[in-house]
Design a protein around this motif. Structure first.
Motif, PDB file in Angstrom:
ATOM      1  N   GLU A 207      80.790  70.691   2.481  1.00 60.67           N
ATOM      2  CA  GLU A 207      80.484  72.020   2.990  1.00 60.67           C
ATOM      3  C   GLU A 207      79.956  72.907   1.867  1.00 60.67           C
ATOM      4  OE1 GLU A 207      84.092  73.426   4.725  1.00 60.67           O
ATOM      5  OE2 GLU A 207      83.940  72.133   6.494  1.00 60.67           O
ATOM      6  N   GLY A 208      79.329  74.003   2.242  1.00 58.68           N
ATOM      7  CA  GLY A 208      78.829  74.952   1.264  1.00 58.68           C
ATOM      8  C   GLY A 208      77.364  74.735   0.948  1.00 58.68           C
ATOM      9  N   ASP A 209      76.906  75.361  -0.140  1.00 55.60           N
ATOM     10  CA  ASP A 209      75.493  75.314  -0.517  1.00 55.60           C
ATOM     11  C   ASP A 209      75.144  74.121  -1.397  1.00 55.60           C
ATOM     12  OD1 ASP A 209      75.010  77.659   0.884  1.00 55.60           O
ATOM     13  OD2 ASP A 209      75.233  78.947  -0.878  1.00 55.60           O
ATOM     14  N   THR A 210      76.050  73.707  -2.284  1.00 53.02           N
ATOM     15  CA  THR A 210      75.749  72.622  -3.223  1.00 53.02           C
ATOM     16  C   THR A 210      76.966  71.724  -3.386  1.00 53.02           C
ATOM     17  OG1 THR A 210      76.419  73.889  -5.183  1.00 53.02           O
ATOM     18  CG2 THR A 210      74.112  74.074  -4.496  1.00 53.02           C
ATOM     19  N   HIS A 211      76.700  70.488  -3.797  1.00 56.61           N
ATOM     20  CA  HIS A 211      77.786  69.528  -3.994  1.00 56.61           C
ATOM     21  C   HIS A 211      77.360  68.481  -5.007  1.00 56.61           C
ATOM     22  CE1 HIS A 211      81.401  67.279  -3.004  1.00 56.61           C
ATOM     23  NE2 HIS A 211      80.672  66.192  -2.807  1.00 56.61           N
ATOM     24  N   GLU A 212      78.093  68.320  -6.096  1.00 56.69           N
ATOM     25  CA  GLU A 212      77.775  67.321  -7.103  1.00 56.69           C
ATOM     26  C   GLU A 212      78.340  65.966  -6.688  1.00 56.69           C
ATOM     27  OE1 GLU A 212      78.750  68.288 -11.083  1.00 56.69           O
ATOM     28  OE2 GLU A 212      77.701  70.216 -11.063  1.00 56.69           O
ATOM     29  N   ILE A 213      77.492  64.939  -6.762  1.00 61.18           N
ATOM     30  CA  ILE A 213      77.940  63.586  -6.415  1.00 61.18           C
ATOM     31  C   ILE A 213      77.898  62.666  -7.631  1.00 61.18           C
ATOM     32  CG2 ILE A 213      77.287  63.821  -3.998  1.00 61.18           C
ATOM     33  CD1 ILE A 213      74.782  62.145  -4.622  1.00 61.18           C
ATOM     34  N   GLY A 214      77.615  63.220  -8.788  1.00 61.63           N
ATOM     35  CA  GLY A 214      77.578  62.459 -10.033  1.00 61.63           C
ATOM     36  C   GLY A 214      77.062  63.341 -11.141  1.00 61.63           C
ATOM     37  N   GLU A 215      77.120  62.848 -12.370  1.00 61.72           N
ATOM     38  CA  GLU A 215      76.651  63.614 -13.511  1.00 61.72           C
ATOM     39  C   GLU A 215      75.167  63.939 -13.358  1.00 61.72           C
ATOM     40  OE1 GLU A 215      76.607  65.689 -17.002  1.00 61.72           O
ATOM     41  OE2 GLU A 215      78.361  64.854 -15.956  1.00 61.72           O
ATOM     42  N   GLY A 216      74.862  65.234 -13.247  1.00 58.68           N
ATOM     43  CA  GLY A 216      73.484  65.672 -13.118  1.00 58.68           C
ATOM     44  C   GLY A 216      72.858  65.420 -11.762  1.00 58.68           C
ATOM     45  N   LEU A 217      73.652  65.091 -10.756  1.00 57.08           N
ATOM     46  CA  LEU A 217      73.161  64.811  -9.408  1.00 57.08           C
ATOM     47  C   LEU A 217      73.784  65.796  -8.431  1.00 57.08           C
ATOM     48  CD1 LEU A 217      73.599  60.977  -9.701  1.00 57.08           C
ATOM     49  CD2 LEU A 217      71.382  62.086  -9.331  1.00 57.08           C
ATOM     50  N   THR A 218      72.966  66.660  -7.846  1.00 63.06           N
ATOM     51  CA  THR A 218      73.468  67.744  -7.003  1.00 63.06           C
ATOM     52  C   THR A 218      72.766  67.743  -5.658  1.00 63.06           C
ATOM     53  OG1 THR A 218      73.846  69.104  -8.976  1.00 63.06           O
ATOM     54  CG2 THR A 218      73.852  70.225  -6.855  1.00 63.06           C
ATOM     55  N   LEU A 219      73.554  67.735  -4.599  1.00 62.59           N
ATOM     56  CA  LEU A 219      73.025  67.933  -3.254  1.00 62.59           C
ATOM     57  C   LEU A 219      72.931  69.423  -2.979  1.00 62.59           C
ATOM     58  CD1 LEU A 219      75.079  65.225  -1.312  1.00 62.59           C
ATOM     59  CD2 LEU A 219      72.644  65.125  -1.913  1.00 62.59           C
ATOM     60  N   VAL A 220      71.818  69.836  -2.369  1.00 61.34           N
ATOM     61  CA  VAL A 220      71.596  71.242  -2.034  1.00 61.34           C
ATOM     62  C   VAL A 220      71.325  71.334  -0.540  1.00 61.34           C
ATOM     63  CG1 VAL A 220      70.187  73.300  -2.454  1.00 61.34           C
ATOM     64  CG2 VAL A 220      70.602  71.663  -4.319  1.00 61.34           C
ATOM     65  N   ASN A 221      72.097  72.151   0.151  1.00 61.54           N
ATOM     66  CA  ASN A 221      71.908  72.346   1.584  1.00 61.54           C
ATOM     67  C   ASN A 221      70.759  73.330   1.817  1.00 61.54           C
ATOM     68  OD1 ASN A 221      73.451  74.328   4.090  1.00 61.54           O
ATOM     69  ND2 ASN A 221      72.292  72.472   4.463  1.00 61.54           N
ATOM     70  N   ALA A 222      69.537  72.822   1.763  1.00 59.88           N
ATOM     71  CA  ALA A 222      68.372  73.672   1.986  1.00 59.88           C
ATOM     72  C   ALA A 222      68.332  74.204   3.410  1.00 59.88           C
ATOM     73  CB  ALA A 222      67.092  72.894   1.657  1.00 59.88           C
ATOM     74  N   GLY A 223      68.816  73.419   4.374  1.00 55.84           N
ATOM     75  CA  GLY A 223      68.927  73.891   5.746  1.00 55.84           C
ATOM     76  C   GLY A 223      67.632  73.904   6.524  1.00 55.84           C
ATOM     77  N   VAL A 224      66.545  73.419   5.941  1.00 52.60           N
ATOM     78  CA  VAL A 224      65.277  73.327   6.657  1.00 52.60           C
ATOM     79  C   VAL A 224      65.294  72.083   7.549  1.00 52.60           C
ATOM     80  CG1 VAL A 224      62.769  73.068   6.380  1.00 52.60           C
ATOM     81  CG2 VAL A 224      64.063  74.510   4.786  1.00 52.60           C
ATOM     82  N   HIS A 225      64.659  72.175   8.721  1.00 49.24           N
ATOM     83  CA  HIS A 225      64.539  71.056   9.661  1.00 49.24           C
ATOM     84  C   HIS A 225      65.829  70.830  10.447  1.00 49.24           C
ATOM     85  CE1 HIS A 225      62.607  67.713  11.472  1.00 49.24           C
ATOM     86  NE2 HIS A 225      62.985  66.756  10.641  1.00 49.24           N
TER      87      HIS A 225
END
Length: 272
Positions: free
Chosen positions: A153-171
């Motif tokens: 949940e939220g705007d961003t989430h790290e899944i590893g060193e230097g790897l970040t998921l961003v909830n852009a929310g497009v589409h």
């Protein structure tokens, strides 16, 4: 579970037989012109589908299928010192694919941009013992619930060193992109699927609520995505299809693409 039903149009696997594919009946997709049709991994293998695996960029290996399945996207194996991330998903999976991916270091984590690319994600997760990261806002679209699926949940989430998921929310509301801070030879790389679609003129990206039905994305959604990405510099933008990659100055390409999009979408001046 090689006989589980797979929608022939979108390539998403379901947990049990059913009459409809909700993902295709949604206004962002479509039911095939010949009506709802189904296949399975067993049928795809008998039909001669095979893997296409080749480099797409520094530290990035494309994984596709020939002939293509579903929408025709290819996945990307992001090879990092901390472990490989499989970005997005294809439907086809067999022993040869598993062997080739293991030879490349296997898969430590899976992340998928949006529901049209869920494919056989649970089979891939089981084959490599990897979690699948999906934004919680897209929970309703998961067609085969499984303990391997991790909702964040939220705007961003790290899944590893230097790897970040961003909830852009497009589409889709849960539409996510992956930022790789330490991409070789650059200030970073962005893996966008078609949340930000790399278009034919690969200096630009596009923003759509529905691509096949040509429904534009809401301007406020595009502005939010742009704001979230400002803190993550990147040179490359990897789209959803082979060679659909912005190779240089990716952050600027996304910024000017958003400005162009908003200029056209919000032009409400009276006709001359």
């Amino acid at each position: 579970m090689n006989d589980l039903p797979i929608c022939l149009t979108c390539g998403v696997q379901y947990a049990a037989p059913r009459e409809d594919c909700p993902i295709c009946e949604d206004e962002r997709q479509y039911v095939g012109w010949d009506g709802q049709r189904w296949t399975s991994l067993d049928e795809l293998r008998r039909a001669g589908h095979r893997a296409r695996i080749e480099e797409e960029g520094p530290g990035v290996v494309g994984i596709g299928t020939e002939p293509a399945t579903g929408i025709g996207q290819r996945a990307l194996l992001v090879r990092t010192p901390a472990g490989n991330v499989l970005w997005d998903m294809v439907t086809h999976l067999d022993d040869d694919v598993i062997r080739q991916v293991r030879d490349l270091g296997g898969v430590s984590a899976i992340a998928i941009s949006h529901p049209h690319y869920y494919g056989t994600m649970v089979d891939w997760a089981h084959a490599f013992g990897a979690p699948v990261y999906i934004h919680a806002l897209d929970r309703e679209w998961v067609a085969r619930p499984d303990d391997s699926v991790v909702f964040w949940e939220g705007d961003t989430h790290e899944i590893g060193e230097g790897l970040t998921l961003v909830n852009a929310g497009v589409h889709f509301a849960g539409g996510q992109v992956l930022h790789w801070r330490d991409a070789p030879g650059s200030v970073g790389a962005l893996f966008s699927g078609d949340i930000l679609q790399v278009v034919k003129d690969r200096r630009w990206v596009g923003f759509m609520y529905s691509y096949p039905n040509l429904i534009p994305e809401r301007p406020r959604t595009v502005r939010r995505a742009l704001s979230l990405l400002e803190r993550y510099p990147f040179d490359q933008v990897y789209g959803a299809w082979w060679r659909h990659v912005v190779r240089t100055d990716g952050s600027e390409a996304v910024r000017r693409s958003a400005e162009r999009y908003l200029d056209f979408a919000l032009d409400d001046a009276p006709p001359e």
